[in-house]
Structures are given as C-alpha cells and as structure tokens.
Design a protein around this motif. Structure first.
Motif, PDB file in Angstrom:
ATOM      1  N   TYR A  33      21.652   9.815 -10.126  1.00  0.00           N
ATOM      2  CA  TYR A  33      21.780   8.368 -10.395  1.00  0.00           C
ATOM      3  C   TYR A  33      20.634   7.939 -11.309  1.00  0.00           C
ATOM      4  O   TYR A  33      19.478   8.307 -11.082  1.00  0.00           O
ATOM      5  CB  TYR A  33      21.742   7.559  -9.089  1.00  0.00           C
ATOM      6  CG  TYR A  33      23.009   7.693  -8.278  1.00  0.00           C
ATOM      7  CD1 TYR A  33      24.066   6.804  -8.457  1.00  0.00           C
ATOM      8  CD2 TYR A  33      23.160   8.718  -7.344  1.00  0.00           C
ATOM      9  CE1 TYR A  33      25.242   6.930  -7.730  1.00  0.00           C
ATOM     10  CE2 TYR A  33      24.339   8.858  -6.615  1.00  0.00           C
ATOM     11  CZ  TYR A  33      25.374   7.955  -6.816  1.00  0.00           C
ATOM     12  OH  TYR A  33      26.538   8.097  -6.105  1.00  0.00           O
ATOM     13  N   ILE A  34      20.954   7.169 -12.348  1.00  0.00           N
ATOM     14  CA  ILE A  34      19.931   6.724 -13.298  1.00  0.00           C
ATOM     15  C   ILE A  34      19.011   5.725 -12.609  1.00  0.00           C
ATOM     16  O   ILE A  34      19.475   4.795 -11.940  1.00  0.00           O
ATOM     17  CB  ILE A  34      20.589   6.080 -14.536  1.00  0.00           C
ATOM     18  CG1 ILE A  34      21.416   7.130 -15.300  1.00  0.00           C
ATOM     19  CG2 ILE A  34      19.541   5.465 -15.460  1.00  0.00           C
ATOM     20  CD1 ILE A  34      22.281   6.562 -16.417  1.00  0.00           C
ATOM     21  N   LYS A  35      17.710   5.933 -12.775  1.00  0.00           N
ATOM     22  CA  LYS A  35      16.744   5.016 -12.160  1.00  0.00           C
ATOM     23  C   LYS A  35      16.515   3.821 -13.076  1.00  0.00           C
ATOM     24  O   LYS A  35      16.305   3.979 -14.284  1.00  0.00           O
ATOM     25  CB  LYS A  35      15.416   5.732 -11.919  1.00  0.00           C
ATOM     26  CG  LYS A  35      15.454   6.698 -10.753  1.00  0.00           C
ATOM     27  CD  LYS A  35      14.065   7.227 -10.441  1.00  0.00           C
ATOM     28  CE  LYS A  35      14.081   8.081  -9.181  1.00  0.00           C
ATOM     29  NZ  LYS A  35      12.757   8.633  -8.879  1.00  0.00           N
ATOM     30  N   THR A  36      16.553   2.630 -12.480  1.00  0.00           N
ATOM     31  CA  THR A  36      16.255   1.406 -13.232  1.00  0.00           C
ATOM     32  C   THR A  36      15.032   0.753 -12.613  1.00  0.00           C
ATOM     33  O   THR A  36      14.758   0.932 -11.419  1.00  0.00           O
ATOM     34  CB  THR A  36      17.441   0.431 -13.199  1.00  0.00           C
ATOM     35  OG1 THR A  36      17.883   0.265 -11.848  1.00  0.00           O
ATOM     36  CG2 THR A  36      18.610   0.934 -14.028  1.00  0.00           C
ATOM     37  N   GLN A  37      14.302  -0.011 -13.430  1.00  0.00           N
ATOM     38  CA  GLN A  37      13.144  -0.733 -12.905  1.00  0.00           C
ATOM     39  C   GLN A  37      13.643  -1.769 -11.898  1.00  0.00           C
ATOM     40  O   GLN A  37      14.588  -2.504 -12.199  1.00  0.00           O
ATOM     41  CB  GLN A  37      12.394  -1.424 -14.045  1.00  0.00           C
ATOM     42  CG  GLN A  37      11.734  -0.454 -15.017  1.00  0.00           C
ATOM     43  CD  GLN A  37      11.164  -1.172 -16.229  1.00  0.00           C
ATOM     44  OE1 GLN A  37      10.790  -2.340 -16.157  1.00  0.00           O
ATOM     45  NE2 GLN A  37      11.106  -0.476 -17.353  1.00  0.00           N
ATOM     46  N   GLY A  51      25.949  -0.814 -12.760  1.00  0.00           N
ATOM     47  CA  GLY A  51      27.076  -0.316 -11.972  1.00  0.00           C
ATOM     48  C   GLY A  51      26.757   0.956 -11.204  1.00  0.00           C
ATOM     49  O   GLY A  51      25.600   1.295 -10.973  1.00  0.00           O
ATOM     50  N   ASP A  52      27.811   1.690 -10.851  1.00  0.00           N
ATOM     51  CA  ASP A  52      27.669   2.830  -9.934  1.00  0.00           C
ATOM     52  C   ASP A  52      26.868   3.989 -10.494  1.00  0.00           C
ATOM     53  O   ASP A  52      26.437   4.850  -9.733  1.00  0.00           O
ATOM     54  CB  ASP A  52      29.051   3.331  -9.498  1.00  0.00           C
ATOM     55  CG  ASP A  52      29.701   2.414  -8.467  1.00  0.00           C
ATOM     56  OD1 ASP A  52      29.216   1.275  -8.301  1.00  0.00           O
ATOM     57  OD2 ASP A  52      30.691   2.828  -7.844  1.00  0.00           O
ATOM     58  N   VAL A  53      26.662   4.046 -11.801  1.00  0.00           N
ATOM     59  CA  VAL A  53      25.868   5.147 -12.357  1.00  0.00           C
ATOM     60  C   VAL A  53      24.395   5.017 -11.959  1.00  0.00           C
ATOM     61  O   VAL A  53      23.645   5.979 -11.980  1.00  0.00           O
ATOM     62  CB  VAL A  53      26.026   5.230 -13.898  1.00  0.00           C
ATOM     63  CG1 VAL A  53      25.245   4.127 -14.615  1.00  0.00           C
ATOM     64  CG2 VAL A  53      25.630   6.608 -14.418  1.00  0.00           C
ATOM     65  N   GLN A  54      24.009   3.800 -11.522  1.00  0.00           N
ATOM     66  CA  GLN A  54      22.621   3.592 -11.105  1.00  0.00           C
ATOM     67  C   GLN A  54      22.524   3.006  -9.697  1.00  0.00           C
ATOM     68  O   GLN A  54      21.441   2.658  -9.241  1.00  0.00           O
ATOM     69  CB  GLN A  54      21.878   2.702 -12.120  1.00  0.00           C
ATOM     70  CG  GLN A  54      22.509   1.340 -12.396  1.00  0.00           C
ATOM     71  CD  GLN A  54      22.176   0.258 -11.399  1.00  0.00           C
ATOM     72  OE1 GLN A  54      21.019  -0.037 -11.150  1.00  0.00           O
ATOM     73  NE2 GLN A  54      23.212  -0.356 -10.827  1.00  0.00           N
ATOM     74  N   ASP A  55      23.661   2.907  -9.004  1.00  0.00           N
ATOM     75  CA  ASP A  55      23.656   2.283  -7.675  1.00  0.00           C
ATOM     76  C   ASP A  55      24.361   3.174  -6.670  1.00  0.00           C
ATOM     77  O   ASP A  55      25.581   3.252  -6.649  1.00  0.00           O
ATOM     78  CB  ASP A  55      24.361   0.919  -7.750  1.00  0.00           C
ATOM     79  CG  ASP A  55      24.586   0.303  -6.376  1.00  0.00           C
ATOM     80  OD1 ASP A  55      23.871   0.678  -5.429  1.00  0.00           O
ATOM     81  OD2 ASP A  55      25.471  -0.564  -6.254  1.00  0.00           O
ATOM     82  N   LYS A  56      23.568   3.841  -5.826  1.00  0.00           N
ATOM     83  CA  LYS A  56      24.219   4.691  -4.816  1.00  0.00           C
ATOM     84  C   LYS A  56      24.256   3.997  -3.464  1.00  0.00           C
ATOM     85  O   LYS A  56      24.755   4.541  -2.498  1.00  0.00           O
ATOM     86  CB  LYS A  56      23.512   6.039  -4.716  1.00  0.00           C
ATOM     87  CG  LYS A  56      22.088   5.982  -4.233  1.00  0.00           C
ATOM     88  CD  LYS A  56      21.568   7.402  -4.075  1.00  0.00           C
ATOM     89  CE  LYS A  56      20.094   7.385  -3.763  1.00  0.00           C
ATOM     90  NZ  LYS A  56      19.524   8.722  -3.820  1.00  0.00           N
TER      91      LYS A  56
END
Length: 315
Positions: free
Chosen positions: A262-266, A281-286
C-alpha cells in the motif's frame, strides 16, 4: 523500444473508481484539465458488487456498476478527459513526470494522482488457477448466476466473504463457507446474517487443499487444521474472497510503501514521498476501503494537486 507518441498534460489521474472519478470532478472544477486513464477495470471494484446500501445520498441503495456510471458521467460533464488505457510504467525521476500507457503512449504530467485501487487475492493453488473461469471465481456477484440451484463453496472470513456468501445463498442450494480460524473478521451484523441463513454451512479452522475437476469444478478437498481430518465436498462453484492487494506494482521503484504494497501518504494528506505525486483510494488505504472514504481521498488528492501546481506556478 521507446515510442515517439508523447503528450503533455497538466494533471494525470490513473484509475477510475470512486477515488479517481472524484479526483477528476474536483480537478476539472479547479480548471486543472485532468486526463484520466480508466485502467484494466473501469469503475474499479464497485463494478463487481451489486447492492451498495452504505453510500450517502442513495436512500434505497444503488447497484455498484450504476453508481460508477454516475461518477463517470459527472466527471465527464465537468470536463474531465476520460480515456480507456492502462498505465504500465512510470518515471518519477524529474518533472514533468512520465507515465506510459499500454506500453506505447507516453504521457508527461505536472501532477499525478494515483487511484489504481486493489485487486482480489487468490489462494495460490495450481487447481485454482487451472479451473479459474471453469467454476472458480473471485467474484460471486459476477458469476453466482451461473450456479443457480447448485452447491457452491466460498473461502474467506471478512465482510466481502460474508456479503458474497449471502448473495450466493439466494441463488444456490447450499453454500459451504470455509473460515481459516475459529472466528470471522466480518462485522458483527454480517456475521449474524450469515449464521442466521439456513443454507450457509460454516466450517471453522478449515483450509482448502485442492479444487477437484478436470475440465470444470466438481468438488473441493478441505482440511480441519485442528484435527487434521480431510473431507471432499461436491460443489460446482468455488469462490475466493480472502482480501485484496493494492495495484501498486509499477510504482514500487519510486514510492514509499508498506510491507503489503500500500502506498504511504503523509498523514492527513494524499501526498506521497515524491512531490506532485498523490495517492487516493484503496491503493493507499488498507483500513477503511469503502467507496465513501475512497471518494473523500480522491477529493483530497485533487485539492492537494491544485495547491501544489499553484505553488509551483504551474497553474
């Protein structure tokens, strides 16, 4: 061979679920002239669900595919340039960022919003892949209809598995549900619904050993992990509902991710470790993985992109 076909865009959105389309709506209204590539599954995971009852503004519920058509139409009406195509490679080493679509078209973008979502996981059995499409499926809602009046099995323990088991129970004579542990991860309300449904039979502490059949699914062999006992159950369909993995592979050389990809966002933003590249979206939210949270993060990504482009004097 690298191609010559190249195009410069202001704001590129990769993906077309609630996050991608919402980002397109906001980016269009901010006059960022977004170009959105829909990816391999236009509309994302909602196109493989039926009734969506928990999205605000639809008091009677809505079919997932219909909702995504609404999202797309709204983004198009606002002026988003929506295209069919799959991002296959990226180069985020310098501005403008490079994204290749379908291997042969090069897009250069001042800002990139990644909304590529997540895809179903498989058990990893040889028989599962061999019989995929011949009784084995990762989408009960897409394929359940073909098993009307038959016995089927489903593996999984979360909300999706529970939802799909309930859906299948309305079509099939018996739904054999295999749960790996001695409890389900699904929300209480979903667990209760499953346990109250007479033709769903739950098998606890159960692992799937093999799907049996030459040309089509005929049975499944399971094992009780506590007792070691195996049994073979005749079924015509076998559905896998064990979760998802983020569609983030093409970004792995550039973006910071967690161990699951999952891509980490600040925190509190859609910003990745590369300025001008945002994820929604779901690419960064598990954790939440809901249509409404994906849409919310798509809005955040468009606003973050607008601010970024403004600060860079690109807008």
């Amino acid at each position: 061979m690298e191609t010559t076909a190249s195009e410069k865009v202001h704001c590129l959105i990769i993906g077309s679920g609630p996050a991608g389309y919402t980002a397109a709506i906001y980016a269009s209204r901010a006059n960022l002239k977004p170009v959105l590539y829909q990816g391999i599954q236009p509309g994302g995971q909602l196109t493989i669900t039926t009734e969506v009852e928990n999205y605000p503004g639809y008091p009677d519920g809505v079919q997932g595919p219909d909702m995504m058509v609404h999202f797309e139409k709204q983004a198009a009406r606002m002026g988003a340039d929506i295209r069919f195509g799959l991002a296959t490679k990226v180069d985020f080493s310098q501005q403008p960022y490079k994204v290749w679509v379908d291997d042969d078209k090069l897009i250069e973008a001042d800002a990139v919003i990644i909304a590529t979502g997540a895809s179903a996981k498989w058990l990893g059995l040889e028989s599962e892949q061999r019989l995929n499409g011949f009784g084995v499926s990762a989408c009960a809602v897409c394929d359940g209809f073909f098993f009307k009046g038959k016995e089927v099995a489903i593996v999984g323990a979360g909300d999706t598995a529970a939802e799909e088991a309930l859906y299948l129970s309305k079509l099939c004579t018996t739904v054999h549900m295999f749960v790996r542990r001695d409890e389900m991860r699904a929300s209480k309300v979903m667990q209760e619904r499953v346990q109250r449904t007479p033709n769903i039979k739950i098998y606890w502490n159960t692992s799937t050993e093999e799907i049996i059949g030459e040309k089509k699914t005929e049975a499944v062999r399971i094992k009780n992990t506590k007792t070691g006992e195996t049994q073979t159950i005749p079924v015509s369909g076998f559905f896998v509902a064990i979760g998802h993995e983020p569609n983030s592979g093409i970004f792995k050389d550039w973006l910071t991710m967690d161990e699951a990809g999952y891509i980490k966002t600040q925190p509190g933003t859609s910003k990745t470790n590369i300025e001008g590249v945002f994820a929604a979206g779901d690419v960064q939210d598990k954790i939440y993985r809901q249509a409404v949270t994906a849409a919310g993060s798509g809005c955040m990504a468009a606003l973050d992109a607008e601010r970024y482009l403004g600060e860079k004097g690109l807008h």
